[in-house]
Design an enzyme around this catalytic site. Structure first.
Site, PDB file in Angstrom:
ATOM      1  N   ASP A  93      32.725  50.168  45.484  1.00  0.00           N
ATOM      2  CA  ASP A  93      33.373  51.488  45.430  1.00  0.00           C
ATOM      3  C   ASP A  93      33.439  52.095  46.826  1.00  0.00           C
ATOM      4  O   ASP A  93      34.504  52.532  47.275  1.00  0.00           O
ATOM      5  CB  ASP A  93      32.584  52.414  44.491  1.00  0.00           C
ATOM      6  CG  ASP A  93      32.350  51.776  43.132  1.00  0.00           C
ATOM      7  OD1 ASP A  93      33.343  51.592  42.407  1.00  0.00           O
ATOM      8  OD2 ASP A  93      31.205  51.425  42.815  1.00  0.00           O
TER       9      ASP A  93
ATOM     10  N   GLU B  83      35.644  43.105  44.307  1.00  0.00           N
ATOM     11  CA  GLU B  83      37.014  43.409  44.730  1.00  0.00           C
ATOM     12  C   GLU B  83      37.193  43.248  46.247  1.00  0.00           C
ATOM     13  O   GLU B  83      38.025  42.489  46.715  1.00  0.00           O
ATOM     14  CB  GLU B  83      37.342  44.847  44.299  1.00  0.00           C
ATOM     15  CG  GLU B  83      38.751  45.233  44.572  1.00  0.00           C
ATOM     16  CD  GLU B  83      39.186  46.501  43.817  1.00  0.00           C
ATOM     17  OE1 GLU B  83      38.847  46.678  42.636  1.00  0.00           O
ATOM     18  OE2 GLU B  83      39.895  47.315  44.433  1.00  0.00           O
TER      19      GLU B  83
END
Ligand code: TRH
Length: 387
Positions: A20, A278
């Site tokens: 994040d 990611e």
């Protein structure tokens, strides 16, 4: 009525791990450095931020890093005038008080929901859609990172590929890097593999296959979730950063977490990168080196749909035998199955995989990057004032 201030506010809630903050920091820095945008990045976990950027002061409510104003997102949030653009990243929710402050502005800020990355086809259909708030006179727009046309693309800094190529063609720079992280230079025939993964029942079999390999394998493991399992495989309680452990042809080098830019260099330097989530996954693709991806596990196997969608794109132009091997090994790794039997063929195919990885990275370089797409998207909304 107040006017929104000209800056952009980006909100990041660290759900777990480092993705994040990794994603939002990278975006914030690029918007500030390459587009001259005044960015305020609100982060609720400065400790996680400090792991990837050691300059971060965990006690500062406000600090500046690389031209970005970093604010500690506390609860309640200090009263503030919202920015002209407000980005709520990766499924975080804006504080109520902040939404009230947005309502008090005229014109209202542009509000975006920056979503998770996926190669799935539906992403193109959702990218850019408005989502009017059912109760309030505010509209939020979906901004979807992706690989396909009509998505937001991937965050890629200017000059990244030139820096990578310079490094990969410069033995002296590589040698300096290895020394910096406490390793000797690479010997001919030796393989260096980076490992950044979640816990996995596939891991012990992979370690055994490395120990039994035909060549010496250095496995470089930054501190994190894989280490307890690696320690257990060596019959150890724990492994500290800086330790080197050997069995057969495998030598495990335990590293500290590297600063984010230095982690890029690790990906550029290794022959094969095992990545996850990611951001490390995208950076491994940009590194133009073969890789193995572990998707972040989601409910109802949604991560396996993401995996299949990516493999469909990545393997589309591969030789069929290599595509079968890559698919089988990525699926085994993500379904936590035995991967040891595939390992010798996977290692033998690394030179061919490397050529493919470079072609894939070059293909990605043809995409417009996410920040440029984002700035274009915002400018269009500002011009038409459809908000
Ligand atoms: O850490 P991740 O697993 O992050 C996540 C989170 O689980 C998150 O909840 C989820 O939303 C997201 O994945 C999809 O993996 P990721 O995304 O690769 O992020 C890791 C970041 O850490 C990335 O920015 C690179 C950075 N990093 C360093 O800076 N130094 C290091 O040594 C390593 C290994 C990583």
């Amino acid at each position: 009525m107040l006017k929104p201030s000209g800056h952009w506010d980006i909100f990041c809630s660290v759900i777990d791990n480092y993705g994040d903050i990794g994603v939002t920091w990278r975006l914030s820095r690029q918007l500030a450095n390459e587009f001259g945008i005044a960015v305020r990045l609100w982060v609720d976990d400065l400790q996680a931020f400090r792991k990837i950027r050691p300059e971060i002061d965990c006690h500062a409510t406000r600090q500046e890093l690389n031209g970005v104003e970093v604010r500690h997102w506390t609860n309640p949030l200090p009263s503030t005038i919202p920015g002209e653009v407000v980005i709520e990243a990766l499924a975080c929710n804006l504080p109520d008080g902040y939404i009230q402050a947005m309502l008090a502005l005229s014109p209202k800020p542009i509000w975006l929901n920056l979503e998770y990355l996926s190669a799935e086809k539906w992403v193109s259909g959702v990218h850019g859609l408005p989502s009017p708030n059912p109760r309030l006179p505010l509209t939020k727009y979906f901004f979807m990172p992706g690989y396909l046309p009509d998505t937001g693309g991937l965050t890629r800094e200017q000059g990244l590929f030139q820096a990578r190529d310079q490094f990969q063609q410069d033995p002296a720079a590589q040698s300096l890097f290895w020394n910096r992280i406490g390793l000797p230079n690479k010997k001919p025939g030796q393989l260096r593999i980076s490992l950044f993964s979640y816990e996995s029942t596939s891991l012990p079999g992979m370690l055994t296959a490395c120990a039994d390999a035909d060549c010496v394998i250095d496995l470089l493991v930054p501190q994190g979730k894989a280490l307890p399992q690696i320690a257990a495989w060596f019959s150890r309680q724990a492994i500290s950063a800086g330790e080197h452990l050997e069995r057969g042809n495998l030598c495990v080098h335990s590293l500290p977490m590297l600063p984010q830019d230095e982690y890029d260099t690790l990906l550029w330097a290794c022959d094969f990168n095992i990545v996850r989530g990611e951001d490390s996954f995208v950076r491994a693709q940009f590194a133009a080196r073969p890789m193995l991806w572990q998707a972040y596990i989601q409910d109802e196997g949604a991560h396996l749909d993401k995996l299949e969608a990516f493999l469909d794109l990545y393997c589309a132009d591969m030789q069929p035998a290599m595509a079968d091997l890559v698919r089988a090994s990525w699926l085994a790794w993500n379904q936590q199955e035995e991967i040891g039997a595939l390992w010798p063929s996977l290692l033998a195919s690394l030179p061919d995989q490397a050529a493919h990885a470079r072609a894939w990275a070059t293909h990605l370089a043809g995409q417009t990057d996410l920040s440029s797409n984002l700035v274009k998207f915002i400018n269009k909304l500002l011009e038409s004032r459809v908000f």
